[in-house]
Motif scaffolding. Structure first.
Motif, short mmCIF file in Angstrom:
data_model
loop_
_atom_site.label_atom_id
_atom_site.label_comp_id
_atom_site.label_asym_id
_atom_site.label_seq_id
_atom_site.Cartn_x
_atom_site.Cartn_y
_atom_site.Cartn_z
N GLY A 8 0.82 -1.19 0.00
CA GLY A 8 0.00 0.00 0.00
C GLY A 8 0.86 1.24 0.00
O GLY A 8 2.08 1.20 0.24
N THR A 9 0.24 2.38 -0.24
CA THR A 9 0.99 3.64 -0.36
C THR A 9 1.79 3.94 0.89
O THR A 9 2.98 4.30 0.83
CB THR A 9 0.02 4.79 -0.65
N SER A 10 1.17 3.80 2.06
CA SER A 10 1.84 4.12 3.31
C SER A 10 3.06 3.23 3.54
O SER A 10 4.16 3.70 3.85
CB SER A 10 0.86 4.00 4.48
N SER A 11 2.86 1.91 3.37
CA SER A 11 3.97 0.97 3.59
C SER A 11 5.08 1.17 2.56
O SER A 11 6.27 1.08 2.88
CB SER A 11 3.46 -0.48 3.51
N TRP A 12 4.69 1.46 1.32
CA TRP A 12 5.71 1.67 0.28
C TRP A 12 6.53 2.92 0.57
O TRP A 12 7.75 2.92 0.39
CB TRP A 12 5.06 1.77 -1.09
N ASN A 13 5.91 3.98 1.02
CA ASN A 13 6.65 5.21 1.34
C ASN A 13 7.63 4.96 2.48
O ASN A 13 8.76 5.46 2.46
CB ASN A 13 5.68 6.33 1.71
N ARG A 14 7.22 4.20 3.48
CA ARG A 14 8.12 3.87 4.59
C ARG A 14 9.29 3.03 4.10
O ARG A 14 10.44 3.26 4.46
CB ARG A 14 7.37 3.12 5.69
N MET A 15 9.00 2.04 3.24
CA MET A 15 10.06 1.18 2.72
C MET A 15 11.02 1.96 1.84
O MET A 15 12.24 1.75 1.90
CB MET A 15 9.46 0.01 1.95
N LYS A 16 10.49 2.85 1.04
CA LYS A 16 11.34 3.65 0.15
C LYS A 16 12.31 4.49 0.97
O LYS A 16 13.51 4.57 0.66
CB LYS A 16 10.46 4.53 -0.73
N SER A 17 11.82 5.11 2.04
CA SER A 17 12.70 5.90 2.91
C SER A 17 13.72 5.02 3.59
O SER A 17 14.88 5.40 3.77
CB SER A 17 11.85 6.64 3.96
N TYR A 18 13.30 3.82 3.96
CA TYR A 18 14.21 2.87 4.61
C TYR A 18 15.36 2.50 3.68
O TYR A 18 16.54 2.49 4.09
CB TYR A 18 13.41 1.63 5.02
N PHE A 19 15.07 2.20 2.41
CA PHE A 19 16.12 1.83 1.45
C PHE A 19 17.01 3.02 1.11
O PHE A 19 18.23 2.86 0.92
CB PHE A 19 15.49 1.26 0.18
N GLU A 20 16.44 4.20 1.03
CA GLU A 20 17.24 5.38 0.69
C GLU A 20 18.28 5.70 1.75
O GLU A 20 19.34 6.25 1.45
CB GLU A 20 16.31 6.58 0.47
N GLU A 21 17.98 5.35 2.99
CA GLU A 21 18.91 5.63 4.09
C GLU A 21 19.41 4.34 4.73
O GLU A 21 19.71 4.29 5.92
CB GLU A 21 18.21 6.50 5.14
N ILE A 22 19.54 3.30 3.91
CA ILE A 22 19.87 1.98 4.44
C ILE A 22 21.23 1.94 5.12
O ILE A 22 21.43 1.21 6.11
CB ILE A 22 19.81 0.92 3.31
N GLU A 23 22.17 2.73 4.67
CA GLU A 23 23.51 2.71 5.26
C GLU A 23 23.52 3.26 6.68
O GLU A 23 24.45 3.00 7.43
CB GLU A 23 24.49 3.49 4.38
N LYS A 24 22.48 3.99 7.04
CA LYS A 24 22.41 4.55 8.39
C LYS A 24 21.89 3.53 9.40
O LYS A 24 22.10 3.68 10.59
CB LYS A 24 21.50 5.79 8.41
N HIS A 25 21.18 2.55 8.92
CA HIS A 25 20.59 1.57 9.84
C HIS A 25 20.60 0.17 9.24
O HIS A 25 19.55 -0.47 9.10
CB HIS A 25 19.16 1.98 10.22
N LEU A 26 21.79 -0.31 8.91
CA LEU A 26 21.91 -1.64 8.33
C LEU A 26 21.49 -2.74 9.32
O LEU A 26 21.07 -3.82 8.91
CB LEU A 26 23.36 -1.89 7.88
N GLU A 27 21.64 -2.47 10.60
CA GLU A 27 21.29 -3.48 11.60
C GLU A 27 19.83 -3.42 12.01
O GLU A 27 19.36 -4.28 12.77
CB GLU A 27 22.17 -3.29 12.85
N MET A 28 19.11 -2.44 11.51
CA MET A 28 17.72 -2.26 11.92
C MET A 28 16.78 -3.00 10.98
O MET A 28 16.82 -2.80 9.77
CB MET A 28 17.35 -0.76 11.93
N PRO A 29 15.92 -3.88 11.50
CA PRO A 29 14.97 -4.58 10.63
C PRO A 29 13.82 -3.66 10.22
O PRO A 29 13.52 -2.68 10.91
CB PRO A 29 14.48 -5.74 11.50
N PHE A 30 13.20 -4.00 9.13
CA PHE A 30 12.04 -3.26 8.64
C PHE A 30 10.82 -4.18 8.67
O PHE A 30 10.87 -5.30 8.16
CB PHE A 30 12.29 -2.76 7.21
N LEU A 31 9.75 -3.74 9.31
CA LEU A 31 8.52 -4.52 9.42
C LEU A 31 7.46 -3.97 8.48
O LEU A 31 7.27 -2.76 8.40
CB LEU A 31 8.00 -4.50 10.86
N PHE A 32 6.78 -4.86 7.79
CA PHE A 32 5.71 -4.43 6.90
C PHE A 32 4.72 -5.58 6.75
O PHE A 32 4.98 -6.72 7.15
CB PHE A 32 6.25 -3.99 5.54
#
Length: 426
Positions: A92-116
């Motif tokens: 969905g739009t909300s989850s995709w926007n969160r995931m997109k931001s997560y991938f764009e800044e992935i180097e800042k939080h490589l150890e952080m999992p993403f839930l969706f």
């Protein structure tokens, strides 16, 4: 000479080409065998596809699917990604926007999992609209200074999430039960005689008392006489356990008093048995319930208010009441009980044996329960279908004790219900 030289060169070229072709052929055969072996190994996953909940997908910088492992995977997210759909299309739009931001800044939080989560979109799915939850960890696979791949380790955590929610529901119900009944769980250590409250206590208004969980000073919570009783019971339980392996009757009630607000004394009934705690220490562990000791041993005397309440109780038209002595002779009953057996005046039953009043259909049942109360000294309750048809019976029998705490009479109260009892009346 020139011709001979040319022939030699031609022959050498032929040998080289033959060698190259042989190498290519062998390499091709090896590659085919490796691919076939790899596919055969991947097919083994099919045997367990219903139990697999982890997989890896590799994405381009544009988050397009490259490949995934294992190749044979029944997970619906893996299926959609491997068949050309992107996360942008699946989520969905909300989850995709969160995931997109997560991938764009992935180097800042490589150890952080993403839930969706995503909803099932299969037409023949039996999951309805329940979401499927995933946990994703991402790392970067660099090809050069500019190019890289996203390597995503994805795990289906729907079952874990569902289990966690069920545990939370059960815990909420358990907490609600304890809070509404005023019960709490406790543990009494055999070696050092320390008391630990496993759940919080509640006050008179059923509000949780803050910081009432954990180790407590038992001597400050109850009078010394009550502690001595609890200590004595524990000693007896330990002796029985060491001599006979008996851990105690979990239904035996230990009546002690705890200090309530303003140092008022409140009666509690403690029930428990010996067991090993999480540290492998022998403890007496059980429950504590507030109790009204007045209800424990009703006494009838000359008090006018008490007689008035008894008379009102005996007048109930649908509740049958009787009490009998150890010889199973009827000491008293109400009109509802007498009428059931075609007796006009309840006093006509006094002094008669049960079998002289109760019919043969009901006699074995009531005799069995009364005997159980006399033998155990505890209340007995029973409910269920009785007499065929849609008739239900709710039966309760309690012991009546004398000044020596001996059961000398049994009071029985029961009620018949049928479907007509719940029909609407105008």
């Amino acid at each position: 000479m020139i011709i001979l030289t040319g022939m030699m060169i031609s022959h050498a070229s032929t040998v080289v080409w033959a060698f190259i072709c042989a190498v290519l052929l062998i390499s091709t055969v090896i590659c085919v065998m490796l691919i076939r072996d790899s596919r055969n190994r991947q097919r083994l996953y099919k045997k367990f596809e219903g139990n697999l909940n982890e997989f890896i997908v590799v994405l381009t910088q544009k988050m397009e699917f490259l490949y995934g492992l294992p190749m044979f995977m029944s997970d619906k997210l893996f299926y959609q990604l491997s068949h050309g759909r992107t996360f942008a299309e699946i989520l969905g739009t909300s989850s995709w926007n969160r995931m997109k931001s997560y991938f764009e800044e992935i180097e800042k939080h490589l150890e952080m999992p993403f839930l969706f989560s995503l909803l099932s979109d299969y037409k023949d799915s039996d999951e309805g609209s329940r979401p499927t939850w995933y946990e994703m960890h991402v790392s970067l696979e660099r090809l050069n200074a500019e190019e890289f791949y996203y390597v995503c380790f994805i795990r289906n955590i729907s079952k874990e999430n569902e289990s966690r929610r069920e545990k939370e529901k059960l815990q909420d119900r358990f907490d609600s039960l304890l809070q509404n009944t005023g019960d709490f769980l406790w543990s009494f250590d055999v070696e050092d005689r320390s008391m630990k409250l496993l759940t919080p206590m509640v006050d008179d208004e059923h509000r949780v008392i803050p910081q009432s969980v954990g180790y407590v000073d038992i001597h400050k919570m109850m009078p010394e006489g009550d502690y001595a009783l609890l200590d004595s019971v524990l000693n007896d339980r330990v002796k029985d356990f060491r001599n006979f392996g008996f851990r105690g009757d979990p239904f035996e009630t230990i009546k002690v008093r705890f200090y309530g607000p303003d140092k008022t004394l409140v009666w509690y009934g403690l029930r428990g048995k010996l067991c090993m705690d999480e540290n492998d220490r022998l403890v007496l562990q059980g429950t504590a319930r507030r109790m009204d000791v007045v209800l424990d041993n009703p006494v009838f005397g000359d008090d006018r208010d008490r007689d008035a309440m008894l008379s009102a109780t005996l007048a109930f038209p649908d509740i049958r009441i009787l009490w009998v002595d150890r010889d199973y002779k009827i000491i008293g009953c109400n009109q509802a009980f007498a009428t059931d057996f075609q007796i006009i005046n309840p006093h006509e039953t006094y002094g008669k044996d049960l079998h002289q009043v109760v019919n043969q259909d009901f006699l074995p049942f009531i005799s069995k329960i009364v005997s159980e109360v006399f033998n155990s000294g505890r209340s007995v309750s029973w409910k269920g279908a009785f007499g065929g048809g849609d008739r239900l019976l709710l039966f309760n029998a309690v012991p009546l004790k004398n000044e020596n705490n001996m059961v000398h009479n049994v009071l029985a109260v029961y009620l018949f219900l049928d479907k007509d009892s719940f029909s609407d009346t105008v």
